[in-house]
Design a protein around this motif. Sequence first.
Motif, PDB file in Angstrom:
ATOM      1  N   TYR A  73      79.288  39.698  96.234  1.00  0.00           N
ATOM      2  CA  TYR A  73      78.068  39.838  97.035  1.00  0.00           C
ATOM      3  C   TYR A  73      78.113  41.204  97.701  1.00  0.00           C
ATOM      4  O   TYR A  73      78.857  41.415  98.661  1.00  0.00           O
ATOM      5  CB  TYR A  73      78.022  38.719  98.083  1.00  0.00           C
ATOM      6  N   TRP A 123      74.758  39.327 107.758  1.00  0.00           N
ATOM      7  CA  TRP A 123      75.848  38.575 107.137  1.00  0.00           C
ATOM      8  C   TRP A 123      77.147  39.322 107.429  1.00  0.00           C
ATOM      9  O   TRP A 123      77.133  40.517 107.734  1.00  0.00           O
ATOM     10  CB  TRP A 123      75.647  38.359 105.625  1.00  0.00           C
ATOM     11  N   TYR A 154      76.430  49.749 106.602  1.00  0.00           N
ATOM     12  CA  TYR A 154      75.859  50.890 105.867  1.00  0.00           C
ATOM     13  C   TYR A 154      76.460  52.227 106.265  1.00  0.00           C
ATOM     14  O   TYR A 154      76.330  53.213 105.542  1.00  0.00           O
ATOM     15  CB  TYR A 154      74.327  50.919 105.973  1.00  0.00           C
ATOM     16  N   GLN A 159      82.529  47.803  92.537  1.00  0.00           N
ATOM     17  CA  GLN A 159      81.379  47.446  93.372  1.00  0.00           C
ATOM     18  C   GLN A 159      81.686  47.530  94.860  1.00  0.00           C
ATOM     19  O   GLN A 159      80.775  47.567  95.684  1.00  0.00           O
ATOM     20  CB  GLN A 159      80.856  46.043  93.010  1.00  0.00           C
ATOM     21  N   TYR A 179      74.988  48.040  97.059  1.00  0.00           N
ATOM     22  CA  TYR A 179      75.399  49.305  96.437  1.00  0.00           C
ATOM     23  C   TYR A 179      74.212  49.814  95.631  1.00  0.00           C
ATOM     24  O   TYR A 179      74.033  49.483  94.464  1.00  0.00           O
ATOM     25  CB  TYR A 179      76.619  49.061  95.537  1.00  0.00           C
ATOM     26  N   LYS A 182      80.490  54.483 100.330  1.00  0.00           N
ATOM     27  CA  LYS A 182      81.421  54.161  99.236  1.00  0.00           C
ATOM     28  C   LYS A 182      81.611  55.374  98.334  1.00  0.00           C
ATOM     29  O   LYS A 182      80.760  56.269  98.283  1.00  0.00           O
ATOM     30  CB  LYS A 182      80.846  53.021  98.399  1.00  0.00           C
ATOM     31  N   PHE A 215      83.780  42.619 109.208  1.00  0.00           N
ATOM     32  CA  PHE A 215      82.858  43.502 108.511  1.00  0.00           C
ATOM     33  C   PHE A 215      81.461  42.920 108.695  1.00  0.00           C
ATOM     34  O   PHE A 215      81.206  41.793 108.304  1.00  0.00           O
ATOM     35  CB  PHE A 215      83.240  43.546 107.024  1.00  0.00           C
ATOM     36  N   CYS A 267      77.317  43.392 108.262  1.00  0.00           N
ATOM     37  CA  CYS A 267      76.184  44.119 107.686  1.00  0.00           C
ATOM     38  C   CYS A 267      74.990  43.994 108.625  1.00  0.00           C
ATOM     39  O   CYS A 267      74.838  42.982 109.311  1.00  0.00           O
ATOM     40  CB  CYS A 267      75.835  43.549 106.312  1.00  0.00           C
ATOM     41  N   ARG A 284      86.471  54.414 100.115  1.00  0.00           N
ATOM     42  CA  ARG A 284      85.267  54.271 100.941  1.00  0.00           C
ATOM     43  C   ARG A 284      85.640  54.244 102.412  1.00  0.00           C
ATOM     44  O   ARG A 284      86.798  53.997 102.780  1.00  0.00           O
ATOM     45  CB  ARG A 284      84.582  52.958 100.603  1.00  0.00           C
TER      46      ARG A 284
END
Length: 354
Positions: free
Chosen positions: A106, A171, A265, A250, A109, A269, A165, A167, A256
């Motif tokens: 999930y 999530w 964001y 991915q 990218y 990466k 982590f 987002c 990164r």
Amino acid sequence: MAQIHLRPDWHIAERDATSQSAYHSRRRFIRKLGLGGIAATTLGVGGGLATGGITTGDPGRSTGDPDGPLDTIPENAPRTGLPATRNADYVVPERPQTSRLAASSYNNYYEFISQGDLKTVWPLTGDYNPFPHTIEVRGLVEEKTTFDVDDLIRQIGIEERICRFRCVEAWSMTIPWIGFPLAGLIAACKPLSKATHVRFYSVDRPKEMPGIRNARWFDFPYYEALRMDEATNELAFVATGMYGEPLPKQNGSPLRLVLPWKYGYKGAKAISRIEFVDEQPPTFWQDLFPKEYGFLSNVNPNLPHPRWTQAQERHFLDEDRIERIPTQLFNGYAGLVGHLYPDEPTEFRRGVVR
Ligand code: MTE
């Protein structure tokens, strides 16, 4: 929620763009996240996006397609220093780790995804060959340099850190990263004292990255930036691996940024260029949507995104289990980074983009 409605001319069925198993597991994820309805029709880092321009004959698949999300670790990725020792200063005691499969199935990218809200990036990485890879260092430095990833790993040394982590899409995951402190890389770059900010540019390879080929809304490469005091904070990390292995494509192979106190964001990466400058630089999402994304982008439950709350997050335990938990200021890292941001709102404020 929907902001920009896309024209139907580019639309193909999701099942044409992804393998059946990826399609079905993605549907499960999307259902659990409650994002299914919005994402296919909106543009933006939160709520999905569309690069548009995809044609039915080019869903981005290639003959060297991986068999699954864990089949995308490049065979020639350096394994120097593995297994890495865990740094006990960076653990997340209050929650379990997200499963490796979920973290590599999930993803966001946009160099790969060509349509709507696709989070299933791995099937689209078949043409991408991250190695050999070098990083150019330019701008306000003592001398222009080029680094090889393996040399950096040897020079700085790697460790494992378990970090939260988060987002901006609300999530989150808990991930065991492997890599080195960004401060070590910054020191190796030898910036001049007048440098105030550092810019990061991602790989830009349209032939290997279908999202770039089909991009209509975005101007690649992806670019991000930090203030020097942020970049040299001990929490800022460069990941070369996760879950004991080199990074899957991915997730940002070959390397990164991991900035656990900021929205995901900011973590560019596949970094291929670093540049030191003496003023605040533009960033990818801020340039696209200045009313929604700021430069600092610290995780802050007090500052709702203009289109949704940031007070809670949907934390992935694995591909099937997601728990709803409250979001913490600076994602729980106030003790390490709070002093950098004396103006960070600590009470609920609507309409503030930082
Ligand atoms: N870096 C590049 N080059 N391109 C991207 O599209 N997406 C960002 C960030 N780094 C992105 C990127 C976003 S929006 C998020 S949330 C994280 O990567 C997602 O990381 P993950 O896919 O490993 O979970």
